[in-house]
Write an enzyme that holds these catalytic residues in place. Structure first.
Site, short mmCIF file in Angstrom:
data_model
loop_
_atom_site.label_atom_id
_atom_site.label_comp_id
_atom_site.label_asym_id
_atom_site.label_seq_id
_atom_site.Cartn_x
_atom_site.Cartn_y
_atom_site.Cartn_z
N TYR A 2 -20.65 31.81 17.50
CA TYR A 2 -22.09 31.80 17.26
C TYR A 2 -22.46 32.60 16.01
O TYR A 2 -23.43 32.30 15.33
CB TYR A 2 -22.84 32.41 18.45
CG TYR A 2 -23.31 31.41 19.47
CD1 TYR A 2 -22.41 30.60 20.14
CD2 TYR A 2 -24.67 31.28 19.77
CE1 TYR A 2 -22.84 29.69 21.07
CE2 TYR A 2 -25.11 30.37 20.70
CZ TYR A 2 -24.20 29.57 21.36
OH TYR A 2 -24.64 28.68 22.29
N ASP A 54 -11.38 25.07 30.46
CA ASP A 54 -11.45 23.68 30.94
C ASP A 54 -11.25 23.62 32.45
O ASP A 54 -11.96 22.92 33.17
CB ASP A 54 -10.46 22.77 30.19
CG ASP A 54 -9.05 23.35 30.12
OD1 ASP A 54 -8.85 24.54 30.44
OD2 ASP A 54 -8.12 22.60 29.74
N ASP A 84 -24.80 26.65 31.87
CA ASP A 84 -25.61 25.45 32.14
C ASP A 84 -25.01 24.67 33.30
O ASP A 84 -25.73 24.17 34.18
CB ASP A 84 -25.66 24.54 30.90
CG ASP A 84 -26.95 24.73 30.11
OD1 ASP A 84 -27.50 25.85 30.12
OD2 ASP A 84 -27.41 23.77 29.47
C1 IPM Z 1 -29.00 29.53 25.72
C2 IPM Z 1 -29.44 28.50 24.71
C3 IPM Z 1 -29.27 29.10 23.32
C4 IPM Z 1 -27.80 29.36 23.11
C5 IPM Z 1 -29.87 28.24 22.18
C6 IPM Z 1 -31.32 27.92 22.42
C7 IPM Z 1 -29.69 28.89 20.85
O1 IPM Z 1 -28.71 27.34 24.88
O2 IPM Z 1 -29.62 30.62 25.77
O3 IPM Z 1 -28.05 29.27 26.45
O4 IPM Z 1 -27.07 28.47 22.68
O5 IPM Z 1 -27.38 30.48 23.36
MG MG Z 2 -27.43 27.33 26.55
#
Ligand code: IPM
Ligand code: MG
Length: 353
Positions: A137, A220, A248
């Protein structure tokens, strides 16, 4: 204690859900000092930048940030550094919020909302700790360059220093020690050098926590195990990129992303608290968004930054109660329950409090 909270509603449904969280906070007998500032698309529109200087200054002067959501499709064509998402990335980096707590909890009333069979998810309670200020990142160099043959090439750099790994590993072990005593470190040590170092450092830190059972898993396989048998996990600690994806996935085990809070902390317990869902511009302003993730984020804020575990538990118990009473926003509605809007859900929580 006077709690200085910087309120950053952001875009889309952000302002509506933040309003409900603030109503809940003000129902508690605590001393708050609230200051609000624009961020994300709202920051860009008001002051020309997703993370305006004045907003960052305000954030630095407070003890905690209560954050709504950022994201605005109509600004997606702007150069990357001006897009709404830069607000959250900029706050994480500027305030050194390296430890991101993302709990995934299945409420008994919402077991049916999961796309997995009830017996797979009933009672699920996992905590993902995602490193938040390093990895691909933020790694340099990155960019899009033109090769000798005239073709363009995109590149990013995955990198972690030992100290970055060590500090988030400590957070992981300490969290596991307070919960079920099991920590699973997720990496890709079979392919990536960065992740080989990750595994070595986490293992070394683990020797300081003999009471915590440490395991390692490739990312994975973890993605697969989360669907196959999610209850095997207690605390997961992982890097920024893998944590983004796995959190997620884990959120969907619970059925609704509208229920899950998060905390992003630095080493001094300064924290940014936000729901893990996005700004949902398609439903903004319609009073249908689920405010519970934001309300639960406020509870996390009371617990982690302000050491007000009692007040945090009151909020969490109130949320459980309104679910038991049958109140549902549309994202978690099922026949036989009572569908309410954003504000009415806030009312229901307030009524219990
Ligand atoms: C999260 C989101 C962010 C990330 C985006 C909006 C930059 O997906 O907080 O998980 O990738 O960290
Ligand atoms: Mg995210």
């Amino acid at each position: 204690m006077n709690m200085k909270i910087c309120v950053l509603p952001g875009d889309g449904i952000g302002p509506e859900i933040i309003t409900q969280a603030l109503r809940v906070l003000s129902a508690l007998d605590l001393n708050f000092e609230l200051t609000e500032a624009p961020v994300g698309g709202a920051g860009y529109r008001a002051l020309g930048h997703p993370l305006p200087e004045s907003t960052l200054r305000l954030a630095r002067q407070s003890d905690a940030i209560l954050f709504g959501a950022v994201g605005d499709f109509s600004l997606d064509t702007l150069p990357r550094e001006l897009r709404p998402e830069q607000a959250i990335l900029g706050l994480r980096k500027a305030l050194n919020l390296f430890a991101n707590f993302r709990p995934a909890l299945v409420y008994p009333e919402l077991v049916q909302a999961s796309s997995l069979r009830p017996e797979v998810v009933a009672g699920l309670d996992i905590l993902i700790i995602r490193e938040l200020t390093g990895d691909i990142y933020f790694g340099q160099p990155r960019g899009i360059r033109v090769l000798e043959n005239g073709e363009r090439e995109g590149f990013d750099t995955m990198r972690y220093s030992e100290s970055e790994i060590r500090r988030v590993a400590h957070v992981g072990f300490q969290a596991a020690a307070k919960r079920g005593g099991r920590l699973c470190s997720v990496d890709k040590a079979n392919v990536l050098d960065t992740m080989q170092l990750w595994r070595e450092v986490v293992s070394a830190v683990g020797r300081e926590y003999p009471g915590v059972e440490l395991s390692h898993m490739y990312v994975d396989n973890c993605a697969m195990q989360l669907l196959k048998n999610p209850k095997q996990f207690d605390v997961i600690v992982t890097g920024n990129m893998f944590g983004d994806i796995l959190s997620d996935e884990a959120s969907m085990l619970t059925g609704s992303i509208g229920m899950l809070p998060s905390a992003s902390l630095n080493e001094h317990k300064f924290g940014l608290y936000e729901p893990i869902h996005g700004s949902a511009p398609d439903i903004a302003g319609q009073d249908i968004a689920n405010p519970l993730a934001t309300i639960l984020s406020a509870a996390m804020m009371l617990r982690y930054t302000f050491n007000e575990a009692g007040s945090a538990e009151r909020i969490e118990a109130a949320v459980r109660k309104v679910l038991a009473q049958g109140f549902r926003t549309s994202d978690i509605f099922e026949p036989g329950t009572r569908q309410v809007g954003t504000r009415a859900m806030g009312d229901a929580v307030l009524a219990v409090l």
